[in-house]
Design an enzyme around this catalytic site. Structure first.
Site, short mmCIF file in Angstrom:
data_model
loop_
_atom_site.label_atom_id
_atom_site.label_comp_id
_atom_site.label_asym_id
_atom_site.label_seq_id
_atom_site.Cartn_x
_atom_site.Cartn_y
_atom_site.Cartn_z
N ILE B 98 0.91 -1.18 -0.34
CA ILE B 98 -0.09 0.40 0.20
C ILE B 98 0.46 1.39 0.04
O ILE B 98 0.24 2.19 -0.77
CB ILE B 98 -0.96 0.37 1.33
N LYS B 99 2.42 1.14 0.16
CA LYS B 99 2.83 2.47 0.35
C LYS B 99 2.66 3.45 0.75
O LYS B 99 2.46 4.41 -0.10
CB LYS B 99 3.56 2.08 -1.34
N ARG B 100 1.88 3.14 2.27
CA ARG B 100 0.89 4.80 2.29
C ARG B 100 1.85 5.26 3.52
O ARG B 100 3.11 5.16 4.36
CB ARG B 100 -0.26 4.36 3.49
#
Lengths: 342, 342
Positions: B98-100
């Site tokens: 998700i690389k949030r």
């Protein structure tokens, strides 16, 4: 960025309201029947709509924070999309605060926020209803290009994180670079001028990435997120990015003042849009009219009235801190024309 | 990270299959009735399920890429959640890619990926069905802490982007830092050893952030994303992060070889899990059994068989590149015990 610049000018309001719903900022009357993700998402959508209605005559833009909705899963994402759609229907410019960042085909997939669903045509393709999104630069231009292309094709914009407003932003963004000139492989003055931190270096990249995407307003489709909490660096960011619209978090609850924010505008009073979230949407908490004994409808009316007053006060505060006459001067002649004429 | 380390050991397979559905990697028979976001999302969910079934006896983990599903809006997010749930039901460890990255209450909202919906209790709270997620470090520890806390409370893990596999990752991640020691405000050897780039510096931060979260396997809940395409830096990353599990993209289609990937393991053959996405899920494209004249069911069977073979070949390739006996030695005695004993 022309649509945003025009809307700011028309409304005389370089302000944006952040829509960050979470249980703590919503009157408890609105949460009474909440027992599931779906019902909480409904409450978020209702509350967002009330705030949008309350501020749409004071600010040209809203910035829904997708994280708050995403926390509720698919039901929350659906509420997010209904919120952005409603805001656009009310004539607002919608900045989706999504801070996505990835590479290649993945970045392209995220760019669907701006370009619509891959392989689906017609009205059903745009599910996100965003005019701009925020993106993360950590992966370099690979992660940014698909968004720029999507923005160019669809008359939309992006804001690249440059210097964020939080305390620990210094951990990476304030690192001193050994040789910015060598690192950049260029003598481009915007990148290599003066001593460079990672944040300043990213500022140069943002200016470079945006330079082919400048509009009639004088501002590029590639904006930057620059916090109002780093006043000492304001001039450095502004001089590296003269044609970049700044999306400025950190005003209000996070400690940035109107004077801090004012330092991030160009001399003609354009080039920045200041965000406030909690200060507007949770203004009802300090409103003497609010009481736990209000009905749901009364509580929402109170939240709306408080948000309206808080947004108006913010606009007056920001405008009041800009150089006297700068916004007025700008109303008559655009940034771009001024540049060309001077 | 113990659950992942144990699963890798048990299956003798330091491999993860990336689920990145998009129209280009799905047999066209599966897309024939697609006319809306909803029907495309159904196709993604069906295809993902088929791949999961095909590889679940070969790899301990899958890494669904949320961007691909998110491109379809709420219907896509729903398909993502059904995919992660199905993978967990099949016994797989699920890494949500998700690389949030955000701050404060926003980061906390994103951390709901690991901790469940705020204010909702019971089984309905976990809509995401992820065992770990990837996160972005650009905003510093403010953006990471909420994820670490959520991981600790829920026996889950995170992987922080450190050095990504794409070409332009060098733009930021390879910048030389002027004085890493001064920047870090610490003499911590993991952060300040040798010449430092932003990526190496982040490696030190990751080691530091994770040190209080080490499990019985010897690995911390705070993992790192380190691409297989920077072989010259492998030893530097490994020595800065001895107790950090690496999630390694870039093997296969992106150009990283098994030997490149092998350099990212610890000497005992543990400490990394190698991802392949297209190389597995699109293996049917190179399968002579595939033909456009196959029925939908036959095409999915072909995709499954190809994915199974490709995953088995990848496992053999990776294991074969590790030091002879390193995985076997590890099966008998855990990384942690070896450390203590040596």
């Amino acid at each position: 960025m022309d649509r945003l610049a025009t809307a700011i000018e028309k409304m005389h309001s370089p302000c944006v309201v952040g829509l960050d719903p979470r249980p703590e900022v919503i009157p408890r009357q609105v949460l009474e029947d909440v027992s599931s993700a779906e019902s909480l998402a409904e409450a978020y959508a209702d509350f967002s709509r009330v705030i949008i209605d309350a501020v749409s005559d004071i600010v040209p833009a809203v910035k829904p924070q997708i994280a708050m909705y995403e926390a509720l899963g698919p039901a929350g994402i659906s509420a997010y999309c209904r919120t952005t759609r409603y805001a656009q229907e009310r004539g607002l410019y919608v900045i989706g605060d999504i801070k996505r960042g990835d590479i290649g085909s993945t970045a392209q997939a995220y760019a669907a926020h701006l370009s619509g669903i891959p392989g689906i045509s017609g009205q059903g393709a745009d599910v996100w209803h965003e005019d701009a999104v925020t993106v993360n630069p950590y992966l370099g231009i690979d992660g940014i290009r698909p968004f720029i292309e999507a923005a160019e094709r669809n008359d939309k914009d992006i804001f690249v994180l440059c210097r964020t407003s939080n305390p620990s932003s210094a951990q990476l963004q304030d690192l001193d670079i050994k040789d910015a000139k060598e690192a950049a492989g260029t003598a481009d003055a915007r990148i290599v001028q003066g001593p460079a931190t990672v944040g300043m270096y990213v500022a140069g990249l943002i200016a470079q990435w945006g330079e082919e995407h400048c509009g009639a307003s004088g501002y590029s489709r590639v904006g930057a997120v620059v916090g109002a909490t780093h006043i000492q660096d304001a001039a450095g960011f502004r001089s590296r990015m003269p044609h970049t619209m700044f999306l400025v978090p950190g005003y209000g609850v996070q400690g940035g003042t109107a004077a801090d924010a004012a330092a991030l505008f160009n001399a003609d009073g354009t080039g920045a849009v200041i965000n406030s979230s909690r200060g507007i949407i949770a203004a009802w908490k300090k409103d003497p009219q609010y009481s736990p004994s209000l009905t749901r409808g009364q509580a929402l009316d109170c939240a709306a009235a408080s948000a309206h007053r808080a947004a108006a006060a913010m606009r007056a505060d920001i405008i009041g801190s800009l150089k006297p006459g700068s916004m007025e001067a700008h109303t008559a002649v655009s940034h771009n024309h001024q540049k060309k004429g001077s």
